[in-house]
Scaffold this motif. Structure first.
Motif, short mmCIF file in Angstrom:
data_model
loop_
_atom_site.label_atom_id
_atom_site.label_comp_id
_atom_site.label_asym_id
_atom_site.label_seq_id
_atom_site.Cartn_x
_atom_site.Cartn_y
_atom_site.Cartn_z
N GLU A 167 0.87 -1.17 0.00
CA GLU A 167 0.00 0.00 0.00
C GLU A 167 0.91 1.23 0.00
N LEU A 168 0.38 2.36 -0.42
CA LEU A 168 1.19 3.57 -0.50
C LEU A 168 1.78 3.98 0.85
N ASP A 169 1.07 3.70 1.94
CA ASP A 169 1.57 4.09 3.26
C ASP A 169 2.47 3.02 3.89
N GLN A 170 2.83 1.99 3.12
CA GLN A 170 3.70 0.93 3.64
C GLN A 170 5.10 0.99 3.05
N ILE A 171 5.46 2.05 2.39
CA ILE A 171 6.74 2.11 1.69
C ILE A 171 7.93 1.99 2.63
N ASP A 172 7.73 2.32 3.91
CA ASP A 172 8.84 2.18 4.87
C ASP A 172 9.32 0.73 4.97
N ILE A 173 8.45 -0.22 4.68
CA ILE A 173 8.86 -1.63 4.69
C ILE A 173 9.97 -1.84 3.66
N LEU A 174 9.78 -1.30 2.48
CA LEU A 174 10.79 -1.42 1.43
C LEU A 174 12.03 -0.61 1.79
N ALA A 175 11.84 0.59 2.33
CA ALA A 175 12.99 1.42 2.70
C ALA A 175 13.85 0.74 3.76
N ASN A 176 13.22 0.07 4.71
CA ASN A 176 13.98 -0.67 5.72
C ASN A 176 14.74 -1.83 5.11
N TYR A 177 14.13 -2.51 4.15
CA TYR A 177 14.81 -3.59 3.44
C TYR A 177 16.04 -3.04 2.73
N LEU A 178 15.89 -1.90 2.06
CA LEU A 178 17.02 -1.30 1.36
C LEU A 178 18.12 -0.89 2.34
N LYS A 179 17.73 -0.39 3.49
CA LYS A 179 18.71 -0.02 4.51
C LYS A 179 19.57 -1.23 4.88
N ASP A 180 18.97 -2.41 4.88
CA ASP A 180 19.70 -3.62 5.24
C ASP A 180 20.59 -4.16 4.12
N ILE A 181 20.20 -3.94 2.85
CA ILE A 181 20.96 -4.56 1.76
C ILE A 181 21.93 -3.62 1.06
N LEU A 182 21.70 -2.31 1.15
CA LEU A 182 22.57 -1.39 0.42
C LEU A 182 23.86 -1.16 1.20
N ILE A 183 24.94 -1.35 0.50
CA ILE A 183 26.24 -1.07 1.08
C ILE A 183 26.74 0.24 0.49
N GLU A 184 27.76 0.79 1.12
CA GLU A 184 28.34 2.01 0.56
C GLU A 184 28.74 1.74 -0.88
N ASP A 185 28.50 2.69 -1.72
CA ASP A 185 28.81 2.62 -3.15
C ASP A 185 27.82 1.78 -3.94
N SER A 186 26.65 1.52 -3.39
CA SER A 186 25.59 0.88 -4.18
C SER A 186 24.97 1.93 -5.09
N ILE A 187 24.55 1.49 -6.26
CA ILE A 187 23.82 2.35 -7.18
C ILE A 187 22.46 1.71 -7.39
N VAL A 188 21.41 2.46 -7.07
CA VAL A 188 20.04 1.97 -7.19
C VAL A 188 19.41 2.66 -8.39
N ILE A 189 19.04 1.88 -9.39
CA ILE A 189 18.36 2.42 -10.56
C ILE A 189 16.86 2.23 -10.35
N LEU A 190 16.13 3.34 -10.44
CA LEU A 190 14.69 3.32 -10.22
C LEU A 190 13.98 3.51 -11.55
N ARG A 191 13.14 2.54 -11.91
CA ARG A 191 12.37 2.63 -13.15
C ARG A 191 10.89 2.50 -12.83
N GLY A 192 10.11 3.30 -13.49
CA GLY A 192 8.67 3.26 -13.32
C GLY A 192 8.05 4.44 -14.04
N ASP A 193 6.75 4.35 -14.28
CA ASP A 193 6.04 5.42 -14.96
C ASP A 193 6.10 6.71 -14.14
N LEU A 194 5.70 7.81 -14.77
CA LEU A 194 5.55 9.07 -14.04
C LEU A 194 4.62 8.85 -12.86
N ALA A 195 4.97 9.45 -11.75
CA ALA A 195 4.17 9.38 -10.52
C ALA A 195 4.05 7.97 -9.95
N SER A 196 5.01 7.11 -10.24
CA SER A 196 4.96 5.76 -9.68
C SER A 196 5.55 5.70 -8.28
#
Length: 137
Positions: A8-37
């Motif tokens: 749900e739109l108000d659950q995005i912190d779940i994904l952000a916390n997952y990223l906090k755990d997997i992203l190491i220094e010097d990670s590059i995250v490419i974000l793809r999606g339609d406008l306003a996604s």
């Protein structure tokens, strides 16, 4: 490895916390999606779970924003890969930190991987009041 989150739109912190755990220094995250996604919203949420006070906005017109703790945010929507390279932006990825790139295409992803960077691809699909996030590490 691919992982998916349908949130749900108000659950995005779940994904952000997952990223906090997997992203190491010097990670590059490419974000793809339609406008306003929700590409910029995801970056905002990531900074929020890190307890960083920065104001996050889309760097569409500035091309790059830099936030606390060496978090870099790019938007290449209005730029071709050639323009991005000619502006010296590839060298920016040499800076220590986590880099988020909105609208990065397959060519950019390939170049970054060829240079040996850790690239995480997140594809965002809009579904009514939800988003499907497909993460390829």
């Amino acid at each position: 490895m691919q992982k998916e989150f349908e949130l749900e739109l108000d659950q995005i912190d779940i994904l952000a916390n997952y990223l906090k755990d997997i992203l190491i220094e010097d990670s590059i995250v490419i974000l793809r999606g339609d406008l306003a996604s929700g590409k910029t919203t995801l970056v905002k949420s990531y900074l929020k779970v890190l307890d960083l006070p920065d104001l996050v906005t889309s760097p569409t017109f500035s091309l790059q924003a830099i936030y606390s703790n060496n978090i870099f945010h790019y938007d290449v929507y209005n730029k071709t890969l050639g323009e991005f390279i000619s502006l010296g932006m590839l060298e920016e990825f040499e800076k220590k930190g986590v880099h988020f790139v909105e609208w990065g295409d397959e060519k950019l992803e390939e170049i970054l991987k060829d240079y040996g960077y850790k690239v995480v691809l997140i594809e965002i699909e809009k579904k009514d009041n939800k988003r499907l996030y497909k993460i390829n590490e």
